[in-house]
Motif scaffolding. Structure first.
Motif, PDB file in Angstrom:
ATOM      1  N   ARG A 240      28.714  42.925  35.256  1.00  0.00           N
ATOM      2  CA  ARG A 240      29.346  43.710  33.989  1.00  0.00           C
ATOM      3  C   ARG A 240      28.995  45.288  34.326  1.00  0.00           C
ATOM      4  O   ARG A 240      29.824  46.131  33.937  1.00  0.00           O
ATOM      5  N   VAL A 241      27.636  45.619  34.595  1.00  0.00           N
ATOM      6  CA  VAL A 241      27.484  46.773  34.905  1.00  0.00           C
ATOM      7  C   VAL A 241      28.155  47.584  35.972  1.00  0.00           C
ATOM      8  O   VAL A 241      28.754  48.698  35.830  1.00  0.00           O
ATOM      9  N   LEU A 242      28.436  46.956  37.031  1.00  0.00           N
ATOM     10  CA  LEU A 242      29.316  47.451  38.214  1.00  0.00           C
ATOM     11  C   LEU A 242      30.733  47.553  37.354  1.00  0.00           C
ATOM     12  O   LEU A 242      31.542  48.643  37.759  1.00  0.00           O
TER      13      LEU A 242
ATOM     14  N   ARG B 296      38.200  39.780  37.453  1.00  0.00           N
ATOM     15  CA  ARG B 296      38.648  38.539  37.532  1.00  0.00           C
ATOM     16  C   ARG B 296      37.668  37.322  37.630  1.00  0.00           C
ATOM     17  O   ARG B 296      36.487  37.949  37.567  1.00  0.00           O
ATOM     18  N   PRO B 297      38.257  36.248  36.904  1.00  0.00           N
ATOM     19  CA  PRO B 297      37.144  35.129  36.887  1.00  0.00           C
ATOM     20  C   PRO B 297      36.437  34.854  38.083  1.00  0.00           C
ATOM     21  O   PRO B 297      36.887  34.867  39.189  1.00  0.00           O
TER      22      PRO B 297
ATOM     23  N   ARG C 156      36.967  31.280  45.239  1.00  0.00           N
ATOM     24  CA  ARG C 156      37.951  30.645  46.219  1.00  0.00           C
ATOM     25  C   ARG C 156      38.465  31.888  47.140  1.00  0.00           C
ATOM     26  O   ARG C 156      38.662  31.392  48.321  1.00  0.00           O
ATOM     27  N   LEU C 157      38.665  33.060  46.772  1.00  0.00           N
ATOM     28  CA  LEU C 157      38.967  33.915  47.856  1.00  0.00           C
ATOM     29  C   LEU C 157      38.050  34.280  48.851  1.00  0.00           C
ATOM     30  O   LEU C 157      38.202  34.323  49.948  1.00  0.00           O
ATOM     31  N   ARG C 158      36.565  34.103  48.423  1.00  0.00           N
ATOM     32  CA  ARG C 158      35.719  34.415  49.487  1.00  0.00           C
ATOM     33  C   ARG C 158      35.586  33.173  50.430  1.00  0.00           C
ATOM     34  O   ARG C 158      35.552  33.582  51.660  1.00  0.00           O
ATOM     35  N   ARG C 159      35.901  32.116  49.989  1.00  0.00           N
ATOM     36  CA  ARG C 159      35.980  30.970  50.595  1.00  0.00           C
ATOM     37  C   ARG C 159      37.190  30.951  51.819  1.00  0.00           C
ATOM     38  O   ARG C 159      37.126  30.810  52.839  1.00  0.00           O
TER      39      ARG C 159
END
Length: 171
Positions: free
Chosen positions: A126-128, A148-149, A155-158
């Motif tokens: 949240r701070v970022l 994004r949730p 999923r994108l990182r994987r």
């Protein structure tokens, strides 16, 4: 990091009480490894306080267990007492690091660590996001910064190979 761990541990693998030579720190033979004292797959703690330098054999024998779980299953009570005495005698091992080596009730620590870590991550995100919005968000609203949730990010990182994944670890 390997050098700092080596010095902190008085040049020994604490798990096997084996002397680690200085040359082993730089050799490419993988005879010593950095291990997560409390398994990363269970605790997600990648801090220096949760790392130890150990022989490859000790790391393989320990597998995904805490030192107490490993010693309880595969070693004798005498070996656990000797390990405990060694850990307590090292002046460089204090606070959280010593606690990680000697932790007996891992299940309780896991229950406390994961929610706290997730809460800290939420707060940091949240701070970022607010900082990015203040720098990159346009006042006219045409290019707002959006978040994004977490599951989508996961999923994108994987998919991009940026996240280690253990299929046996419960989500």
């Amino acid at each position: 990091m390997r050098f700092e761990l080596w010095e902190q541990q008085n040049w020994r693998c604490l798990y096997s009480d084996t002397l680690i030579r200085a040359s082993q720190l730089v050799e490419g033979d993988n005879s010593v490894q950095v291990d997560h004292i409390l398994p990363w797959s269970r605790f997600s703690d990648d801090s220096f306080h949760n790392k130890t330098l150990c022989t490859t054999k000790a790391n393989q024998d320990k597998r995904g267990r805490t030192p107490f779980e490993w010693f309880s299953a595969d070693k004798t009570e005498k070996e656990w007492r000797e390990f405990t005495a060694t850990v307590e005698s090292l002046p460089g091992l204090k606070g959280m690091k010593r606690r990680n080596y000697l932790l007996r009730n891992a299940a309780e620590a896991e229950k406390k660590f994961r929610p706290r870590n997730l809460n800290d991550t939420r707060w940091a995100c949240r701070v970022l996001a607010e900082a990015l919005k203040s720098v990159y968000g346009k006042e006219d609203g045409k290019r707002p910064v959006r978040t994004r949730p977490g599951p989508l990010t996961d999923r994108l990182r994987r998919a991009w190979g940026l996240q280690w994944f253990n299929p046996d670890f419960p989500d």
